[in-house]
Scaffold this active site. Structure first.
Site, PDB file in Angstrom:
ATOM      1  CB  SER A   1       0.907  -4.904  10.032  1.00 27.55           C
ATOM      2  OG  SER A   1       0.050  -3.884  10.291  1.00 27.55           O
TER       3      SER A   1
ATOM      4  CG  ASP B   1      -0.731   1.936   4.961  1.00 28.99           C
ATOM      5  OD1 ASP B   1      -1.738   1.242   5.651  1.00 28.99           O
ATOM      6  OD2 ASP B   1       1.193   1.200   6.126  1.00 28.99           O
TER       7      ASP B   1
ATOM      8  CG  HIS C   1      -1.380  -2.217   5.804  1.00 28.17           C
ATOM      9  ND1 HIS C   1      -0.240  -1.528   6.552  1.00 28.17           N
ATOM     10  CD2 HIS C   1      -1.492  -3.311   6.844  1.00 28.17           C
ATOM     11  CE1 HIS C   1      -0.343  -1.890   8.332  1.00 28.17           C
ATOM     12  NE2 HIS C   1      -0.786  -3.346   7.736  1.00 28.17           N
TER      13      HIS C   1
END
Length: 312
Positions: free
Chosen positions: A158, A251, A283
């Site tokens: 991320s 995601d 995610h």
């Protein structure tokens, strides 16, 4: 009775910012200590890199007593959390990095960089670069004895994957003190104005989060969040030999991660880019459900990428 504080910005479940400057983080604040010997055979310790930056180091316990001394692939890892939450000392990251260290037989430096909004970007980037320079300086005993500087990798998920990209770009500049074998970007936090209909539904929250992380930014085509932007440094200057981009099919960041992979391959960069996608997951699923089949398979793919980087 004291009047309730006035909220300036509320971005649940991540962060709440009050007008008096107070910041609350409902998630990501719980931490656990390092371990002399974990259940998966890993030793860890906390180190201070600078007054602002710290890290947790992980090493296979057997390497500490091996004779002759073994040199290990060395990974500098950057946690996620949209630049505003997260810690390498959290149970999620501690458990994940222990497993990665064990399976990859690697020495790992898991970096604690400063968070926004108290420390807006580029603070996280500068802290992360300081951690890389510290790693290759070999000033810690574990690193001096066991780090293989010919097998340095960067990895993150991320926002940490965003950091990983930015660090690899810095490594590609003239005079960089490091030579990277490869980088791993897991569910990278990239964005931009070229949004699909599905991405448009998430654009408000992403834009708000980016404003918190980088209040001086000109917007979502800032090169720090959109590496494909016209004003971004050329991707062909990426300073590593190999890249693994990991995507999750449901995601909301998937499309931008895929576009990054394709742009990198078309940029004239001379390295090798690979992509792996887990269709049915969201995610950061590999952190929230580390024992699930897809998380185990993704770990195996990352370990294979590290292992196939060769030996010194």
């Amino acid at each position: 009775m004291e009047a309730p504080k006035e909220i300036l910005k509320n971005l649940p479940p991540f962060i709440r910012i009050y007008k008096d400057g107070t910041v609350e983080r409902p998630l990501g604040t719980h931490t656990i200590p390092p371990s002399t010997l974990s259940a998966v055979g890993i030793s860890s310790k906390d180190v201070v890199i600078s007054p602002q930056v710290s890290a947790r180091l992980y090493i296979p316990h057997s390497s500490l007593s091996s004779s002759p001394i073994t040199k290990l692939a060395t990974i500098v890892y950057f946690h996620g959390g949209a630049f505003v939450i997260g810690s390498p000392f959290s149970p999620f990251y501690n458990g994940y990095i222990e497993t990665l260290s064990a399976k990859a037989n690697a020495l790992i430096v898991s970096v604690s960089y400063r968070l926004a909004p108290e420390h807006p970007l580029p603070t996280a980037y500068n802290d992360s670069w300081a951690a890389i320079e510290w790693t290759v300086s070999l000033s810690d005993e574990w690193l001096n004895d066991h780090a293989d500087l010919n097998r340095i990798f960067l990895a993150g998920d991320s926002a940490g994957a965003n950091i990983t990209h930015q660090m690899a770009m810095r490594a590609g500049t003239k005079g960089s003190p490091i030579g990277l074998r490869g980088v791993v970007l897991v569910h990278p936090f990239f964005w931009g104005s070229d949004l699909s209909e599905e991405e448009e539904e998430r654009s408000w929250s992403v834009n708000q989060m980016w404003t918190v992380a980088c209040p001086t930014s000109d917007g979502i085509d800032d090169p720090w969040i959109n590496p494909r932007a016209e004003t971004a440094p050329p991707l062909k200057e990426l300073g590593c030999q190999r890249v693994l981009v990991c995507l999750a099919g449901v995601d909301f960041l998937r499309e931008k991660g895929k576009a990054y992979y394709e742009a990198l391959r078309e940029s004239g960069w001379e390295g090798v880019a690979e992509v792996v996608e887990v269709a049915e997951e969201g995610h950061a699923f590999h952190l929230f459900n580390q024992g699930c089949e897809n998380a185990v398979k993704l770990m195996e793919r990352i370990v294979d990428f590290i292992s196939s980087g060769g030996t010194s």
